[in-house]
Design a protein around this motif. Structure first.
Motif, PDB file in Angstrom:
ATOM      1  N   ALA A  27      84.373 153.277  38.942  1.00 37.48           N
ATOM      2  CA  ALA A  27      85.494 153.220  37.996  1.00 37.48           C
ATOM      3  C   ALA A  27      85.485 154.438  37.079  1.00 37.48           C
ATOM      4  CB  ALA A  27      85.422 151.932  37.179  1.00 37.48           C
ATOM      5  N   ARG A  28      84.330 154.838  36.625  1.00 37.37           N
ATOM      6  CA  ARG A  28      84.243 156.003  35.736  1.00 37.37           C
ATOM      7  C   ARG A  28      84.624 157.286  36.483  1.00 37.37           C
ATOM      8  NH1 ARG A  28      79.577 156.785  31.358  1.00 37.37           N
ATOM      9  NH2 ARG A  28      81.149 156.971  29.758  1.00 37.37           N
ATOM     10  N   MET A  29      84.201 157.371  37.735  1.00 37.99           N
ATOM     11  CA  MET A  29      84.548 158.521  38.560  1.00 37.99           C
ATOM     12  C   MET A  29      86.071 158.623  38.706  1.00 37.99           C
ATOM     13  SD  MET A  29      83.010 159.217  42.377  1.00 37.99           S
ATOM     14  CE  MET A  29      81.505 158.398  41.909  1.00 37.99           C
ATOM     15  N   LEU A  30      86.715 157.490  38.978  1.00 43.62           N
ATOM     16  CA  LEU A  30      88.159 157.482  39.181  1.00 43.62           C
ATOM     17  C   LEU A  30      88.934 157.658  37.880  1.00 43.62           C
ATOM     18  CD1 LEU A  30      88.357 154.761  41.944  1.00 43.62           C
ATOM     19  CD2 LEU A  30      88.834 157.201  42.187  1.00 43.62           C
ATOM     20  N   ALA A  31      88.285 157.448  36.748  1.00 42.35           N
ATOM     21  CA  ALA A  31      88.942 157.669  35.460  1.00 42.35           C
ATOM     22  C   ALA A  31      89.144 159.155  35.212  1.00 42.35           C
ATOM     23  CB  ALA A  31      88.115 157.060  34.333  1.00 42.35           C
ATOM     24  N   PRO A  35      93.178 160.304  42.690  1.00 37.25           N
ATOM     25  CA  PRO A  35      92.828 159.250  43.650  1.00 37.25           C
ATOM     26  C   PRO A  35      91.897 159.779  44.744  1.00 37.25           C
ATOM     27  CG  PRO A  35      95.165 159.171  43.166  1.00 37.25           C
ATOM     28  CD  PRO A  35      94.624 160.416  42.513  1.00 37.25           C
ATOM     29  N   LEU A  36      90.924 158.960  45.115  1.00 35.23           N
ATOM     30  CA  LEU A  36      89.947 159.339  46.134  1.00 35.23           C
ATOM     31  C   LEU A  36      89.935 158.304  47.254  1.00 35.23           C
ATOM     32  CD1 LEU A  36      86.968 160.306  43.793  1.00 35.23           C
ATOM     33  CD2 LEU A  36      88.442 161.888  45.046  1.00 35.23           C
ATOM     34  N   CYS A  37      89.659 158.767  48.474  1.00 39.32           N
ATOM     35  CA  CYS A  37      89.524 157.834  49.588  1.00 39.32           C
ATOM     36  C   CYS A  37      88.078 157.344  49.650  1.00 39.32           C
ATOM     37  CB  CYS A  37      89.954 158.483  50.904  1.00 39.32           C
ATOM     38  SG  CYS A  37      88.873 159.784  51.489  1.00 39.32           S
ATOM     39  N   CYS A  38      87.870 156.342  50.456  1.00 39.89           N
ATOM     40  CA  CYS A  38      86.549 155.726  50.585  1.00 39.89           C
ATOM     41  C   CYS A  38      85.495 156.758  51.008  1.00 39.89           C
ATOM     42  CB  CYS A  38      86.635 154.581  51.585  1.00 39.89           C
ATOM     43  SG  CYS A  38      85.215 153.492  51.586  1.00 39.89           S
ATOM     44  N   ALA A  39      85.860 157.636  51.932  1.00 40.76           N
ATOM     45  CA  ALA A  39      84.907 158.651  52.406  1.00 40.76           C
ATOM     46  C   ALA A  39      84.490 159.584  51.272  1.00 40.76           C
ATOM     47  CB  ALA A  39      85.515 159.445  53.551  1.00 40.76           C
ATOM     48  N   ASP A  40      85.442 160.011  50.445  1.00 46.00           N
ATOM     49  CA  ASP A  40      85.125 160.894  49.309  1.00 46.00           C
ATOM     50  C   ASP A  40      84.231 160.182  48.300  1.00 46.00           C
ATOM     51  OD1 ASP A  40      86.626 162.951  50.394  1.00 46.00           O
ATOM     52  OD2 ASP A  40      88.418 162.454  49.225  1.00 46.00           O
ATOM     53  N   GLY A  64      91.944 143.949  39.387  1.00 44.14           N
ATOM     54  CA  GLY A  64      93.095 144.708  38.913  1.00 44.14           C
ATOM     55  C   GLY A  64      92.763 146.086  38.382  1.00 44.14           C
ATOM     56  N   LEU A  65      91.490 146.442  38.371  1.00 41.63           N
ATOM     57  CA  LEU A  65      91.089 147.723  37.795  1.00 41.63           C
ATOM     58  C   LEU A  65      91.418 148.910  38.704  1.00 41.63           C
ATOM     59  CD1 LEU A  65      89.906 148.383  35.092  1.00 41.63           C
ATOM     60  CD2 LEU A  65      87.642 148.279  36.079  1.00 41.63           C
ATOM     61  N   LEU A  66      91.426 148.685  40.012  1.00 41.42           N
ATOM     62  CA  LEU A  66      91.787 149.742  40.954  1.00 41.42           C
ATOM     63  C   LEU A  66      93.085 149.392  41.661  1.00 41.42           C
ATOM     64  CD1 LEU A  66      88.520 150.800  42.838  1.00 41.42           C
ATOM     65  CD2 LEU A  66      89.467 151.692  40.712  1.00 41.42           C
ATOM     66  N   GLU A  67      93.837 150.430  41.985  1.00 42.80           N
ATOM     67  CA  GLU A  67      95.039 150.300  42.797  1.00 42.80           C
ATOM     68  C   GLU A  67      94.805 151.151  44.037  1.00 42.80           C
ATOM     69  OE1 GLU A  67      97.860 151.897  40.067  1.00 42.80           O
ATOM     70  OE2 GLU A  67      98.070 150.004  38.992  1.00 42.80           O
ATOM     71  N   SER A  68      95.372 150.722  45.150  1.00 47.61           N
ATOM     72  CA  SER A  68      95.177 151.482  46.388  1.00 47.61           C
ATOM     73  C   SER A  68      96.519 151.829  47.002  1.00 47.61           C
ATOM     74  CB  SER A  68      94.328 150.679  47.377  1.00 47.61           C
ATOM     75  OG  SER A  68      94.991 149.499  47.752  1.00 47.61           O
ATOM     76  N   GLY A  72      98.467 157.502  55.995  1.00 46.96           N
ATOM     77  CA  GLY A  72      97.977 157.576  57.369  1.00 46.96           C
ATOM     78  C   GLY A  72      96.874 156.548  57.572  1.00 46.96           C
ATOM     79  N   THR A  73      95.703 157.025  57.979  1.00 46.09           N
ATOM     80  CA  THR A  73      94.576 156.106  58.182  1.00 46.09           C
ATOM     81  C   THR A  73      93.680 156.009  56.951  1.00 46.09           C
ATOM     82  OG1 THR A  73      93.253 157.877  59.143  1.00 46.09           O
ATOM     83  CG2 THR A  73      94.527 156.507  60.668  1.00 46.09           C
ATOM     84  N   PHE A  74      93.998 156.770  55.907  1.00 48.46           N
ATOM     85  CA  PHE A  74      93.174 156.772  54.705  1.00 48.46           C
ATOM     86  C   PHE A  74      93.759 155.861  53.629  1.00 48.46           C
ATOM     87  CE2 PHE A  74      92.223 160.813  56.716  1.00 48.46           C
ATOM     88  CZ  PHE A  74      90.828 160.851  56.640  1.00 48.46           C
ATOM     89  N   VAL A  75      92.870 155.187  52.913  1.00 46.97           N
ATOM     90  CA  VAL A  75      93.253 154.397  51.756  1.00 46.97           C
ATOM     91  C   VAL A  75      92.703 155.120  50.535  1.00 46.97           C
ATOM     92  CG1 VAL A  75      93.054 152.178  50.571  1.00 46.97           C
ATOM     93  CG2 VAL A  75      93.213 152.239  53.070  1.00 46.97           C
ATOM     94  N   TYR A  76      93.576 155.434  49.604  1.00 50.53           N
ATOM     95  CA  TYR A  76      93.187 156.129  48.385  1.00 50.53           C
ATOM     96  C   TYR A  76      93.159 155.145  47.221  1.00 50.53           C
ATOM     97  CZ  TYR A  76      93.548 160.555  50.757  1.00 50.53           C
ATOM     98  OH  TYR A  76      93.338 161.597  51.614  1.00 50.53           O
ATOM     99  N   TYR A  77      92.146 155.283  46.385  1.00 52.80           N
ATOM    100  CA  TYR A  77      91.965 154.406  45.238  1.00 52.80           C
ATOM    101  C   TYR A  77      92.143 155.196  43.962  1.00 52.80           C
ATOM    102  CZ  TYR A  77      90.077 151.182  48.629  1.00 52.80           C
ATOM    103  OH  TYR A  77      89.941 150.354  49.703  1.00 52.80           O
ATOM    104  N   LYS A  78      92.828 154.566  43.008  1.00 56.22           N
ATOM    105  CA  LYS A  78      92.956 155.170  41.683  1.00 56.22           C
ATOM    106  C   LYS A  78      92.764 154.076  40.642  1.00 56.22           C
ATOM    107  CE  LYS A  78      97.913 154.757  40.941  1.00 56.22           C
ATOM    108  NZ  LYS A  78      99.115 155.446  40.538  1.00 56.22           N
TER     109      LYS A  78
END
Length: 93
Positions: A27-31, A35-40, A64-68, A72-78
């Motif tokens: 969560a702190r990283m994404l703050a 947005p980053l994908c699972c691999a990143d 509710g803290l992350l949105e995705s 394509g085939t990647f899911v990005y989280y923010k």
């Protein structure tokens, strides 16, 4: 028995999710990042297995803290910045 207000239930879910150190780091990283994908995220966290990372992302999404979003085939989280500022401003320090 009295029903708890929705924001109290929301806060409890968020604090439970952030009570685990890896989820707090995510969560702190994404703050502070776009947005980053699972691999990143996995690369940055290094020692977290993919299945474990998926579990952590699910917990943070469920509260509710992350949105995705899918690209394509990647899911990005923010980070849901509004919710984080309200319940966990420490993520922005």
């Amino acid at each position: 028995m009295r029903e708890e207000p929705e924001d109290i239930r929301q806060a409890v879910k968020i604090y439970k999710a952030l009570g685990e150190p890896t989820r707090f780091r995510i969560a702190r990283m994404l703050a502070n990042d776009p947005p980053l994908c699972c691999a990143d995220l996995g690369t940055r966290l290094e020692s977290v297995a993919g299945s474990t990372l998926s579990h952590h992302l699910k917990q943070l999404t469920d509260c509710g803290l992350l949105e995705s979003s899918k690209d394509g085939t990647f899911v990005y989280y923010k980070l849901n910045r509004e919710l984080a500022k309200r319940f966990a401003p420490v993520l922005f320090e």
